[in-house]
Write a protein that holds these residues in place. Structure first.
Motif, PDB file in Angstrom:
ATOM      1  N   SER A   5       0.823  -1.202   0.000  1.00 22.53           N
ATOM      2  CA  SER A   5       0.000   0.000   0.000  1.00 22.53           C
ATOM      3  C   SER A   5       0.863   1.260   0.000  1.00 22.53           C
ATOM      4  O   SER A   5       1.843   1.341   0.746  1.00 22.53           O
ATOM      5  CB  SER A   5      -0.879  -0.021   1.251  1.00 22.53           C
ATOM      6  N   LYS A   7       0.228   3.831   1.433  1.00 24.38           N
ATOM      7  CA  LYS A   7       0.150   4.383   2.815  1.00 24.38           C
ATOM      8  C   LYS A   7       1.334   3.894   3.656  1.00 24.38           C
ATOM      9  O   LYS A   7       1.775   4.577   4.576  1.00 24.38           O
ATOM     10  CB  LYS A   7      -1.160   3.942   3.486  1.00 24.38           C
ATOM     11  N   THR A   8       1.852   2.722   3.329  1.00 23.02           N
ATOM     12  CA  THR A   8       2.993   2.205   4.101  1.00 23.02           C
ATOM     13  C   THR A   8       4.259   3.020   3.787  1.00 23.02           C
ATOM     14  O   THR A   8       5.095   3.227   4.648  1.00 23.02           O
ATOM     15  CB  THR A   8       3.268   0.709   3.794  1.00 23.02           C
ATOM     16  N   LYS A   9       4.327   3.510   2.549  1.00 24.75           N
ATOM     17  CA  LYS A   9       5.501   4.326   2.176  1.00 24.75           C
ATOM     18  C   LYS A   9       5.462   5.664   2.913  1.00 24.75           C
ATOM     19  O   LYS A   9       6.490   6.185   3.326  1.00 24.75           O
ATOM     20  CB  LYS A   9       5.543   4.531   0.664  1.00 24.75           C
ATOM     21  N   GLU A  10       4.270   6.218   3.097  1.00 21.40           N
ATOM     22  CA  GLU A  10       4.122   7.470   3.856  1.00 21.40           C
ATOM     23  C   GLU A  10       4.665   7.298   5.271  1.00 21.40           C
ATOM     24  O   GLU A  10       5.381   8.158   5.773  1.00 21.40           O
ATOM     25  CB  GLU A  10       2.636   7.844   3.974  1.00 21.40           C
ATOM     26  N   VAL A  11       4.322   6.173   5.908  1.00 24.09           N
ATOM     27  CA  VAL A  11       4.793   5.920   7.276  1.00 24.09           C
ATOM     28  C   VAL A  11       6.314   5.943   7.298  1.00 24.09           C
ATOM     29  O   VAL A  11       6.942   6.573   8.145  1.00 24.09           O
ATOM     30  CB  VAL A  11       4.296   4.538   7.780  1.00 24.09           C
ATOM     31  N   ASN A  14       7.744   9.453   6.889  1.00 18.25           N
ATOM     32  CA  ASN A  14       7.517  10.375   8.014  1.00 18.25           C
ATOM     33  C   ASN A  14       8.194   9.942   9.302  1.00 18.25           C
ATOM     34  O   ASN A  14       7.997  10.553  10.337  1.00 18.25           O
ATOM     35  CB  ASN A  14       6.012  10.524   8.272  1.00 18.25           C
ATOM     36  N   ALA A 230      -0.723   0.734   8.923  1.00 17.07           N
ATOM     37  CA  ALA A 230      -1.112   1.487   7.716  1.00 17.07           C
ATOM     38  C   ALA A 230      -1.634   0.544   6.641  1.00 17.07           C
ATOM     39  O   ALA A 230      -2.639   0.829   5.970  1.00 17.07           O
ATOM     40  CB  ALA A 230       0.091   2.280   7.197  1.00 17.07           C
ATOM     41  N   GLU A 233      -5.118  -0.861   7.471  1.00 18.66           N
ATOM     42  CA  GLU A 233      -6.213   0.116   7.331  1.00 18.66           C
ATOM     43  C   GLU A 233      -6.570   0.371   5.870  1.00 18.66           C
ATOM     44  O   GLU A 233      -7.662   0.813   5.562  1.00 18.66           O
ATOM     45  CB  GLU A 233      -5.825   1.426   8.029  1.00 18.66           C
ATOM     46  N   ASP A 234      -5.646   0.080   4.976  1.00 24.34           N
ATOM     47  CA  ASP A 234      -5.881   0.373   3.557  1.00 24.34           C
ATOM     48  C   ASP A 234      -6.578  -0.814   2.871  1.00 24.34           C
ATOM     49  O   ASP A 234      -6.003  -1.492   2.013  1.00 24.34           O
ATOM     50  CB  ASP A 234      -4.539   0.698   2.876  1.00 24.34           C
ATOM     51  N   HIS A 237      -6.708  -0.835  -1.061  1.00 20.79           N
ATOM     52  CA  HIS A 237      -5.521  -1.298  -1.786  1.00 20.79           C
ATOM     53  C   HIS A 237      -5.508  -2.830  -1.878  1.00 20.79           C
ATOM     54  O   HIS A 237      -5.262  -3.398  -2.948  1.00 20.79           O
ATOM     55  CB  HIS A 237      -4.247  -0.797  -1.094  1.00 20.79           C
TER      56      HIS A 237
END
Ligand SMILES: Cc1ncc(COP(=O)(O)O)c(C=O)c1O
Length: 328
Positions: A5, A7-11, A14, A230, A233-234, A237
């Protein structure tokens, strides 16, 4: 193909240095909550693990003494036998057969139940869908085995990502009423996160309480927990990847069926299936054409049958495989 996902790259992006200094939450509360939300169960039914591999290793240590028996349905994932033998356990083989495309049918279930009732039998290993065949165990047969077996039933569902989540979640309900079962799940396959080593067991709260006593407090890292949450939750995806892989599997199987000489074990519900050539050594033939597939020519329960295991990939890679298969 099973890309993770975004979203995992965002984690990952950050993350701050401070995130790396503290020990992880030993109870993995947020991770358990994310798993519980995703699968509609309570957090008390979950034990996190460093990939399901960890539980495959731990459970025989908890359940088996030297000379105890563990039932294995062949062919299946080699780690069940390995983990059993390491504890000095005796492996009891129940074979599925080629003519029936290695399906787990009523006769298989009956043999498993019978074997589980023999003295000193402590574990039944099931794999659903099965690696390497992709065959599933129907919910009726699974319920029958779990209800009637006189042993602890470990149901490895690492490859369940392509199945309809409504029906697989319903099967997990069995863990609410039966203390002799643990379902194993993982983010390693369809979710594309094998590097972070996140798996978990789902069982009755009393079963989980026992397993949690033996779990290392920091068996999943803070970083892995954050990425896993993350991904869990997605759901969109995961659904997108599931649809893509199912389409690609159907395309690949249909194209392969048009190539003379090849024999495919049909009925896979996973992103893997077994394939062989009726006259030639398929592993060698593909290797000579620059394609490396999983070699199952001497796998336990498949000896000398000439099978390789194909993993469904993205369209480009599948086309490359098809081109090589057409040239054999
Ligand atoms: C059937 C099966 N179970 C478990 C595992 C281990 O997966 P994990 O990455 O969750 O440890 C694998 C890995 O290939 C597998 O094929």
């Amino acid at each position: 193909m099973s890309s993770c996902s975004p979203k995992t790259k965002e984690v990952f992006q950050n993350l701050k240095a401070a995130d790396l200094q503290e020990y992880p939450d030993p109870n993995a509360t947020e991770l358990k909550n994310a798993i519980a939300n995703r699968f509609g169960i309570s957090p008390e039914m979950i034990t996190p693990s460093s990939g399901t591999d960890e539980l495959i290793d731990t459970l025989p240590r908890l359940l088996l003494s030297k000379g105890d028996r563990a039932v294995i349905i062949r062919p299946t994932f080699f780690r069940f036998g390995e983990a059993t033998s390491r504890e000095g356990g005796e492996i009891i083989k129940v074979d599925t057969n080629l003519e029936n495309h290695f399906r787990f049918d009523e006769s298989t279930a009956r043999q498993v139940i019978e074997q589980s009732r023999q003295p000193k039998t402590d574990i039944v290993w099931l794999c659903n869908p099965n690696n390497p065949t992709g065959q599933i165990i129907s919910s009726e047969l699974l319920k029958w085995v779990i209800s009637e077996a006189k042993a602890f039933v470990i149901v490895d569902e690492v490859f369940s990502g392509l199945l309809d989540p409504t029906s697989t979640n319903k099967t997990l309900e069995l863990a609410k009423t039966h203390q002799n079962v643990l379902f194993l799940r993982s983010l390693s396959k369809v979710d594309g996160l094998s590097a972070i080593r996140i798996g978990w067991g789902i069982g009755h709260p009393k079963t989980i309480e026992l397993i949690e006593k033996w779990r290392l407090p920091f068996n999943t890292s803070t970083l892995a927990q954050k990425i896993a949450i993350a991904a869990l939750e997605d759901t969109q995806h995961t659904a997108d990847v599931r649809n893509l892989i199912i389409n690609e599997r159907q395309f690949l199987e249909q194209q392969i069926s048009l190539i003379p000489g090849l024999e495919l074990i049909s009925g896979s519900q996973a992103n893997i299936f077994l394939l062989r050539h009726k006259q030639k050594d398929l592993f060698q033939q593909l290797f000579q054409r620059g394609i490396l597939v999983a070699d199952f020519r001497q796998a336990d329960g498949l000896e000398d049958m000439g099978f390789v295991r194909i993993t469904v990939q993205d369209n480009n890679k599948n086309l490359k495989l098809l081109k090589a298969l057409q040239r054999i």
